[in-house]
Design a protein around this motif. Structure first.
Motif, PDB file in Angstrom:
ATOM      1  N   HIS A  13       0.835  -1.203   0.000  1.00 21.77           N
ATOM      2  CA  HIS A  13       0.000   0.000   0.000  1.00 21.77           C
ATOM      3  C   HIS A  13       0.870   1.255   0.000  1.00 21.77           C
ATOM      4  N   VAL A  14       1.977   1.227   0.744  1.00 20.89           N
ATOM      5  CA  VAL A  14       2.903   2.359   0.755  1.00 20.89           C
ATOM      6  C   VAL A  14       3.487   2.571  -0.636  1.00 20.89           C
ATOM      7  N   ALA A  15       3.852   1.476  -1.315  1.00 20.82           N
ATOM      8  CA  ALA A  15       4.432   1.581  -2.654  1.00 20.82           C
ATOM      9  C   ALA A  15       3.447   2.147  -3.665  1.00 20.82           C
ATOM     10  N   ASP A  16       2.148   1.863  -3.493  1.00 19.19           N
ATOM     11  CA  ASP A  16       1.139   2.360  -4.423  1.00 19.19           C
ATOM     12  C   ASP A  16       0.670   3.779  -4.086  1.00 19.19           C
ATOM     13  N   ARG A  17       0.759   4.151  -2.826  1.00 25.30           N
ATOM     14  CA  ARG A  17       0.188   5.435  -2.391  1.00 25.30           C
ATOM     15  C   ARG A  17       1.199   6.581  -2.422  1.00 25.30           C
ATOM     16  N   PHE A  18       2.481   6.281  -2.221  1.00 24.82           N
ATOM     17  CA  PHE A  18       3.494   7.329  -2.116  1.00 24.82           C
ATOM     18  C   PHE A  18       4.503   7.226  -3.268  1.00 24.82           C
ATOM     19  N   ASP A  19       5.305   8.254  -3.413  1.00 25.17           N
ATOM     20  CA  ASP A  19       6.337   8.317  -4.448  1.00 25.17           C
ATOM     21  C   ASP A  19       7.302   7.143  -4.263  1.00 25.17           C
ATOM     22  N   ARG A  20       7.325   6.236  -5.224  1.00 21.37           N
ATOM     23  CA  ARG A  20       8.122   5.009  -5.085  1.00 21.37           C
ATOM     24  C   ARG A  20       9.613   5.303  -4.998  1.00 21.37           C
ATOM     25  N   ARG A  21      10.059   6.352  -5.661  1.00 19.75           N
ATOM     26  CA  ARG A  21      11.482   6.710  -5.589  1.00 19.75           C
ATOM     27  C   ARG A  21      11.878   7.052  -4.160  1.00 19.75           C
ATOM     28  N   ARG A  22      11.032   7.849  -3.498  1.00 17.56           N
ATOM     29  CA  ARG A  22      11.349   8.282  -2.133  1.00 17.56           C
ATOM     30  C   ARG A  22      11.240   7.128  -1.141  1.00 17.56           C
ATOM     31  N   VAL A  23      10.257   6.274  -1.340  1.00 19.73           N
ATOM     32  CA  VAL A  23      10.112   5.117  -0.451  1.00 19.73           C
ATOM     33  C   VAL A  23      11.347   4.220  -0.552  1.00 19.73           C
ATOM     34  N   ALA A  24      11.784   3.954  -1.785  1.00 24.49           N
ATOM     35  CA  ALA A  24      12.979   3.114  -1.978  1.00 24.49           C
ATOM     36  C   ALA A  24      14.208   3.773  -1.363  1.00 24.49           C
ATOM     37  N   ALA A  25      14.333   5.081  -1.520  1.00 26.36           N
ATOM     38  CA  ALA A  25      15.486   5.797  -0.965  1.00 26.36           C
ATOM     39  C   ALA A  25      15.508   5.721   0.559  1.00 26.36           C
ATOM     40  N   PRO A  81      13.150   9.752 -12.863  1.00 25.06           N
ATOM     41  CA  PRO A  81      11.917  10.504 -13.155  1.00 25.06           C
ATOM     42  C   PRO A  81      10.708   9.852 -12.501  1.00 25.06           C
ATOM     43  N   SER A  82       9.692  10.645 -12.229  1.00 26.56           N
ATOM     44  CA  SER A  82       8.477  10.131 -11.599  1.00 26.56           C
ATOM     45  C   SER A  82       7.344  10.078 -12.620  1.00 26.56           C
ATOM     46  N   ARG A  83       6.856   8.848 -12.945  1.00 24.05           N
ATOM     47  CA  ARG A  83       5.733   8.695 -13.877  1.00 24.05           C
ATOM     48  C   ARG A  83       4.641   7.848 -13.251  1.00 24.05           C
ATOM     49  N   GLN A  84       4.571   7.859 -11.973  1.00 20.26           N
ATOM     50  CA  GLN A  84       3.652   7.014 -11.227  1.00 20.26           C
ATOM     51  C   GLN A  84       2.267   7.640 -11.134  1.00 20.26           C
ATOM     52  N   ARG A  85       1.245   6.779 -11.168  1.00 17.62           N
ATOM     53  CA  ARG A  85      -0.118   7.230 -10.889  1.00 17.62           C
ATOM     54  C   ARG A  85      -0.463   6.799  -9.464  1.00 17.62           C
ATOM     55  N   PRO A  86      -0.308   7.692  -8.474  1.00 10.87           N
ATOM     56  CA  PRO A  86      -0.500   7.300  -7.080  1.00 10.87           C
ATOM     57  C   PRO A  86      -1.918   6.817  -6.802  1.00 10.87           C
ATOM     58  N   LEU A  87      -2.050   5.886  -5.887  1.00 13.08           N
ATOM     59  CA  LEU A  87      -3.340   5.350  -5.473  1.00 13.08           C
ATOM     60  C   LEU A  87      -4.128   6.424  -4.736  1.00 13.08           C
ATOM     61  N   LYS A  88      -5.366   6.665  -5.188  1.00 16.08           N
ATOM     62  CA  LYS A  88      -6.197   7.676  -4.543  1.00 16.08           C
ATOM     63  C   LYS A  88      -7.225   7.058  -3.608  1.00 16.08           C
ATOM     64  N   GLN A  89      -7.353   5.742  -3.664  1.00 18.55           N
ATOM     65  CA  GLN A  89      -8.301   5.033  -2.812  1.00 18.55           C
ATOM     66  C   GLN A  89      -7.902   5.153  -1.348  1.00 18.55           C
ATOM     67  N   LYS A  90      -8.902   5.371  -0.484  1.00 17.99           N
ATOM     68  CA  LYS A  90      -8.634   5.493   0.939  1.00 17.99           C
ATOM     69  C   LYS A  90      -8.195   4.149   1.512  1.00 17.99           C
ATOM     70  N   VAL A  91      -7.403   4.231   2.572  1.00 15.43           N
ATOM     71  CA  VAL A  91      -6.926   3.007   3.215  1.00 15.43           C
ATOM     72  C   VAL A  91      -8.096   2.272   3.851  1.00 15.43           C
ATOM     73  N   SER A  92      -8.283   1.021   3.488  1.00 19.63           N
ATOM     74  CA  SER A  92      -9.334   0.186   4.049  1.00 19.63           C
ATOM     75  C   SER A  92      -8.858  -1.257   4.012  1.00 19.63           C
ATOM     76  N   MET A  93      -9.568  -2.118   4.696  1.00 14.11           N
ATOM     77  CA  MET A  93      -9.196  -3.527   4.673  1.00 14.11           C
ATOM     78  C   MET A  93      -9.313  -4.090   3.261  1.00 14.11           C
ATOM     79  N   GLU A  94     -10.285  -3.596   2.505  1.00 18.87           N
ATOM     80  CA  GLU A  94     -10.445  -4.054   1.123  1.00 18.87           C
ATOM     81  C   GLU A  94      -9.241  -3.680   0.264  1.00 18.87           C
ATOM     82  N   SER A  95      -8.761  -2.433   0.412  1.00 24.78           N
ATOM     83  CA  SER A  95      -7.606  -2.003  -0.382  1.00 24.78           C
ATOM     84  C   SER A  95      -6.334  -2.706   0.071  1.00 24.78           C
TER      85      SER A  95
END
Length: 393
Positions: free
Chosen positions: A55-67, A177-191
């Motif tokens: 969920h972190v990888a889909d919701r936030f900038d993947r470059r920054r998370v990896a860093a 470069p950042s070409r990610q489409r961040p997840l806009k869905q709210k955090v839930s058990m389903e997501s």
């Protein structure tokens, strides 16, 4: 190229740490069970944080998370450097370090896997997977051997360069470069559970990653390499470094081949054959008493594993929508972690129970048995012709 070099540096740092930690622990305790426990402790974060890593990888900038993950691993190496220089590294400290290292890698793996499709087009993705894998294997060839040689001078000679490698990886990752489409869905058990549901609904994807998990879980012998190096093959840290590098030699050669000649037809039969060869090579390694023959079997093992990894990695990513790649990657990472770290625990426990050589041979037989069972359980995967049969959503 920045992504390629970032993977080289972070993989090199991790491989050097792994060699040093394994030898350090075995030197402190002389226990094969402790070597297995290190793998178990490193695997635990993948289970504890499985609902959050993807969920972190889909919701936030993947470059920054990896860093951030690479920075955390650099701090782990720094702690070991300070501990070894003061003589305060203990068995308990290594377990804590293994947990922290595993936590950082639990978030890093799905993030970097999901990042690659944002950089290359779908048509080139199978080749890109092979090229990215070659980066990992290049590091895995050189870094363990260097780590083993440096450890002969002192543990600090391994931990210090690891800090530098993680710092370099961090800076390169942030330059992408950042070409990610961040997840806009709210955090839930389903997501949070979406990755599990997606994989379970795709029989071929589930079959591929589960076969790899059980084959490597049973056939993996990485945790026992210090025992083989010291007690069976009668070599030292340099020999351990060569043993850890050997699978990567085979994997690197195979990744170069697959980058030039990607597998486009009969991917299912090719993958199943590769897993069976992995089991046969494991048996050969377990029975060997020659360093050079052991190295040769590990080269074959690594080449076979690379074929399976590239096929699995390519079609899992190609069949997954971008906004779900982090969560699917996290579940895939759990399977991979179970096969690697949990496999190390299995190897340590089995070796303590029935002996080191029987444990490895039995594991190789188990990998072959798993291959046969999965042909029956997942017939569409076993006969799959192409990498992807439908356009990416």
């Amino acid at each position: 190229m920045a992504f390629w070099f970032a993977r080289v540096f972070t993989a090199s740092g991790f491989q050097m740490l792994t060699v040093a930690i394994g030898w350090h622990m075995y030197s402190l305790t002389g226990s094969v069970l402790d070597l297995g426990l290190v793998g178990l402790v490193e695997f635990m974060p993948k289970i504890l944080f499985i609902l959050f890593t993807g969920h972190v990888a889909d919701r936030f900038d993947r470059r920054r998370v990896a860093a951030i993950c690479q920075a955390a691993q650099g701090l782990v190496a720094l702690a070991l450097l300070l501990g070894s220089s003061t003589g305060t590294v203990t068995r308990e400290m290594i377990f804590v370090i293994a947990f922290l290292l595993g936590s950082a890698r639990a978030f890093e793996m799905p993030t970097t896997q999901a990042l690659l499709p944002n950089i290359v087009p779908a048509g080139l993705f199978p080749k890109a997977v092979a090229a990215a894998a070659s980066a990992m294997q290049s590091a895995t060839i050189v870094a363990p051997a260097i780590g083993g040689l440096l450890y002969a001078l002192g543990a600090g000679w391994v931990y210090g360069p690891s800090v530098v490698l993680y710092a370099l990886a961090l800076s390169l990752m942030l330059s992408l470069p950042s070409r990610q489409r961040p997840l806009k869905q709210k955090v839930s058990m389903e997501s949070l559970l979406a990755g599990f549901r997606f994989i379970r609904s795709r029989a071929d994807i589930f079959g591929a990653i589960s076969m790899d998990m059980f084959a490597v879980l049973l056939g993996g012998a990485t945790a026992l390499l210090p025992v083989f190096a010291k007690d069976i093959l009668l070599t030292g840290p340099w020999g351990l470094g060569l043993l850890r590098s050997a699978p990567a030699v085979g994997a690197l050669l195979m990744s170069f081949w697959l980058a030039r000649f990607p597998i486009e037809r009969k991917v299912g039969p090719v993958m199943f054959t590769a897993v069976a060869i992995f089991g046969v090579a494991t048996i050969g390694f377990g029975l060997s008493t020659s360093l050079w023959f052991s190295l040769a079997t590990l080269v074959v093992l690594g080449a076979a594993d690379m074929i399976s990894m590239v096929i699995r990695g390519a079609f899992v990513q190609l069949q997954t929508p971008d906004e779900m790649r982090g969560r699917v990657g996290a579940v895939n990472g759990l399977f991979i972690g179970a096969s690697n770290q949990l496999g190390e625990f299995r190897a340590g426990v089995t070796a303590a129970w029935i002996g080191t050589v029987p444990a490895v041979v039995a594991g190789g037989v188990g990998a072959i048995v798993i291959t046969g069972l999965w042909v029956k359980l997942f017939p569409t995967l076993a006969h799959r012709d192409r990498m992807h049969e439908a356009p990416v959503p």
